[in-house]
Design a protein around this motif. Structure first.
Motif, mmCIF file in Angstrom:
data_model
loop_
_atom_site.group_PDB
_atom_site.id
_atom_site.type_symbol
_atom_site.label_atom_id
_atom_site.label_comp_id
_atom_site.label_asym_id
_atom_site.label_seq_id
_atom_site.Cartn_x
_atom_site.Cartn_y
_atom_site.Cartn_z
ATOM 1 N N GLU A 187 0.832 -1.213 0.000
ATOM 2 C CA GLU A 187 0.000 0.000 0.000
ATOM 3 C C GLU A 187 0.864 1.260 0.000
ATOM 4 N N ARG A 188 1.921 1.217 0.757
ATOM 5 C CA ARG A 188 2.829 2.365 0.789
ATOM 6 C C ARG A 188 3.494 2.549 -0.576
ATOM 7 N N ALA A 189 3.941 1.446 -1.180
ATOM 8 C CA ALA A 189 4.560 1.512 -2.510
ATOM 9 C C ALA A 189 3.579 2.064 -3.529
ATOM 10 N N TRP A 190 2.324 1.613 -3.451
ATOM 11 C CA TRP A 190 1.268 2.082 -4.368
ATOM 12 C C TRP A 190 1.129 3.598 -4.259
ATOM 13 N N SER A 191 1.124 4.108 -3.043
ATOM 14 C CA SER A 191 0.998 5.547 -2.820
ATOM 15 C C SER A 191 2.249 6.295 -3.285
ATOM 16 N N GLU A 192 3.423 5.757 -2.958
ATOM 17 C CA GLU A 192 4.683 6.428 -3.301
ATOM 18 C C GLU A 192 4.934 6.479 -4.797
ATOM 19 N N PHE A 193 4.328 5.603 -5.554
ATOM 20 C CA PHE A 193 4.514 5.610 -7.004
ATOM 21 C C PHE A 193 4.196 6.997 -7.573
ATOM 22 N N MET A 194 3.208 7.656 -7.004
ATOM 23 C CA MET A 194 2.794 8.963 -7.511
ATOM 24 C C MET A 194 3.685 10.110 -7.030
ATOM 25 N N ASN A 195 4.708 9.807 -6.228
ATOM 26 C CA ASN A 195 5.675 10.843 -5.855
ATOM 27 C C ASN A 195 6.477 11.302 -7.067
ATOM 28 N N TRP A 196 6.382 10.554 -8.151
ATOM 29 C CA TRP A 196 7.156 10.826 -9.365
ATOM 30 C C TRP A 196 6.236 11.366 -10.450
ATOM 31 N N SER A 197 5.502 12.420 -10.134
ATOM 32 C CA SER A 197 4.462 12.932 -11.029
ATOM 33 C C SER A 197 4.692 14.363 -11.493
#
Length: 197
Positions: free
Chosen positions: A121-131
């Motif tokens: 879940e954390r990885a899923w959320s962090e993916f969008m840190n690169w937006s």
């Protein structure tokens, strides 16, 4: 661990996110770019396609061959290293390759570390840190959906932009975009590289 092979589906998915320009142009931050988002930093000198400075337009076949070669020889090994030999599904590998092709940052991505630690879940959320820039948000969401949910978005059709403004800012004339099917060129490149599956 044996290095996984690139698949036709992988190449088509990433190519669709990129679009294709057969002449070198300047991207949104002024970097000379060609083909499917290739820059000199990618590992292929793109000035040879800069028609505004004596270069020549490439063929679709050449753009696909260079794209496949760079993914296979430079980006794929870096993705495998970032995941520390952990087996990835075709969808996960494709999403990670697409992310790395676009950012060059798979080795520093917080979401990768969280995934490896089992914090999905954390990885899923962090993916969008690169937006950033904001134009990349839809691509990042598609990559995330592919990595975590196995939802493919590509259909083998890419946008090609035939015209580049010869004057500054030397970007593609986006209104000239049209869809093309590159499946045959992708299959040919994979056969040539001996990595088709």
């Amino acid at each position: 661990m044996t290095q996984p092979l690139l698949s036709e589906r992988t190449l088509l998915e990433i190519a669709e996110h990129e679009g294709l320009v057969l002449k070198a142009y300047k991207d949104s931050v002024g970097v000379l770019t060609w083909g499917f988002g290739v820059t000199d930093v990618s590992g292929h000198k793109v000035g040879r396609y800069d028609t505004a400075n004596g270069g020549s337009r490439s063929s679709i076949e050449r753009a696909v061959e260079v794209f496949e070669w760079l993914l296979r020889t430079k980006y794929l090994p870096q993705v495998i290293a970032a995941f520390r030999g952990r087996a990835l599904t075709e969808a996960q590998l494709t999403a990670a390759l697409s992310f790395h092709w676009n950012t060059g940052a798979i080795g520093q991505a917080d979401w990768v570390q969280s995934f490896l630690l089992g914090r999905r879940e954390r990885a899923w959320s962090e993916f969008m840190n690169w937006s950033k820039p904001k134009e990349i948000i839809s691509r990042r969401k598609a990559e995330r959906a592919l990595f975590f949910d196995g939802r493919w978005s590509g259909d083998g059709v890419v946008m090609i932009y035939d015209r580049v403004n010869p004057k500054e800012p030397r970007n593609p004339v986006w209104s000239t975009g049209r869809e093309i099917d590159i499946k045959d060129e992708v299959r040919a490149a994979l056969r040539k590289a001996g990595s088709a599956r």
